[in-house]
Design an enzyme around this catalytic site. Structure first.
Site, short mmCIF file in Angstrom:
data_model
loop_
_atom_site.label_atom_id
_atom_site.label_comp_id
_atom_site.label_asym_id
_atom_site.label_seq_id
_atom_site.Cartn_x
_atom_site.Cartn_y
_atom_site.Cartn_z
N TRP A 1 -12.78 -7.44 3.06
CA TRP A 1 -12.24 -6.19 2.51
C TRP A 1 -13.19 -5.63 1.46
CZ3 TRP A 1 -11.00 -5.81 -2.71
CH2 TRP A 1 -10.62 -6.98 -3.40
N GLY B 1 -12.71 1.53 5.44
CA GLY B 1 -11.73 2.58 5.19
C GLY B 1 -12.43 3.92 5.18
N LEU C 1 -18.01 -2.13 0.80
CA LEU C 1 -18.91 -1.24 0.06
C LEU C 1 -18.62 -1.28 -1.44
CD1 LEU C 1 -19.03 1.81 2.52
CD2 LEU C 1 -20.62 -0.11 2.32
N TYR D 1 0.85 -1.19 0.00
CA TYR D 1 0.00 0.00 0.00
C TYR D 1 0.88 1.25 0.00
CZ TYR D 1 -3.98 -3.01 1.31
OH TYR D 1 -4.97 -3.98 1.36
#
Length: 346
Positions: free
Chosen positions: A212, A287, A215, A62
């Site tokens: 993970w 997140g 949405l 990341y």
């Protein structure tokens, strides 16, 4: 916040955890997710800890390590209050050996993650993807070596197929070594393939599921719908989101909008609440770029959906399983029931 055991481990994790992929923005791709700096990250960590969201998940790739560095800085001085999870295995460098999960690379990656996170141990160290070229005996032995040395507490996997994960489990059992305790997998109302094989495996083998992108790459945030185009510059408008069949997605967002009007709950809260009630789920990783987004999503634990609402979401998001699951449902459900209802509609 309610906690659950992470699979067969002794680790108790909050049902909502924080994903730090938005930290850093160190590459063109990750800037589409977010560019949270240390100051902003500290604020987000504060908000999460206020409600008992103590698990923070990241990965070495990341933003080329910047996410781990920022997360480490944001949690410094309160390591005893947080659980840290990270992942390795994806390409991280240009050399041939800078990808995969060989034993030596697992050790190098763990050491590098420990340095970036500024800690002496990682609570959950995960294999980010399945490496078909690696010796799984070596993988399991190396993970156990890291556990014995105190550098990691538990290990898990991410994005594995059913046979990948079952093979790893069987090798650990055969060798008398510790198994993986978790599987970080993609699962959402928009994409329910996880239910066909990975969910039954998780239930059968006591593997904790960490979801993970719950949405669907920002497509279930309420900012996208049948008559709502993704805002310019938003993640949902870029290739950092996930492909979805448009008509099926609109059917789902139409239903979410209707339930939101009936209940007063926001669309992301409803989508997250649905996931929290699914079998095998230990934690759902959320997140957020802003404190407002984070507070909103953390509120999903307060949502109570009626059977009628759950049935409507089930119907709107239903998808026909691939073979052999549709055949099993159609011909042998009496002896081989599915973990959740599966539709045979085209």
């Amino acid at each position: 916040m309610k906690t659950k055991k992470l699979g067969a481990s002794e680790l108790h994790v909050p049902v909502l955890s924080f994903g730090a992929a938005t930290f850093g923005g160190g590459t063109n791709f990750f800037r589409k997710w977010g560019s949270t700096d240390v100051s902003e990250a500290k604020n987000l960590v504060d908000i999460a800890l206020e409600v008992g969201c103590t698990l923070f998940d990241t990965a070495d790739v990341y933003s080329n390590g910047a996410s781990e560095e920022i997360l480490g800085a944001a949690t410094r001085g309160r390591r005893d209050k947080v659980l840290l999870a990270t992942k390795m295995g994806m390409r991280f460098g240009d050399a041939p050996e800078d990808i995969g999960t060989s034993g030596p690379r697992i050790i190098r990656s763990c050491e590098a993650s420990l340095r970036r996170l500024g800690t002496d141990h990682i609570d959950l160290f995960q294999l980010h993807a399945f490496d078909a070229t690696a010796s799984l005996e070596e993988v399991v032995a190396t993970m156990n070596l890291l556990i014995e040395s105190g550098k990691i507490g538990n290990y898990g996997v991410s994005n594995y197929s059913g046979w990948h994960l079952m093979k790893l489990i069987s090798i650990a059992d055969r060798c008398g070594l510790k198994r993986p305790v978790s599987h970080q997998a993609y699962y959402s109302l928009a994409d329910r393939e996880f239910e066909w094989e990975l969910m039954p495996l998780a239930l059968d083998q006591d593997i904790g599921t960490m979801v993970w992108s719950p949405l669907a790459g920002a497509k279930l945030t309420g900012k996208v719908g049948r008559h709502i185009a993704p805002p310019d510059g938003s993640r949902a408008a870029t290739d950092a989101s996930h492909y979805s069949n448009a008509e099926r997605l609109w059917t789902i967002t139409d239903t979410l909008e209707a339930i939101s009007l009936q209940t007063g709950y926001s669309i992301p809260k409803i989508a997250l609440s649905w996931l929290l009630q699914r079998p095998s789920i230990s934690t759902v990783i959320i997140g957020a770029r802003t404190s407002e987004q984070l507070r909103e999503n953390l509120g999903a634990t307060e949502v109570s959906l009626s059977d009628e609402h759950l049935s409507a979401l089930e119907k709107a998001s239903a998808t026909r399983p691939i073979y052999p699951y549709w055949h099993q449902v159609a011909t042998y459900a009496e002896k081989n029931p599915s973990s959740v209802p599966l539709t045979l509609a085209p």
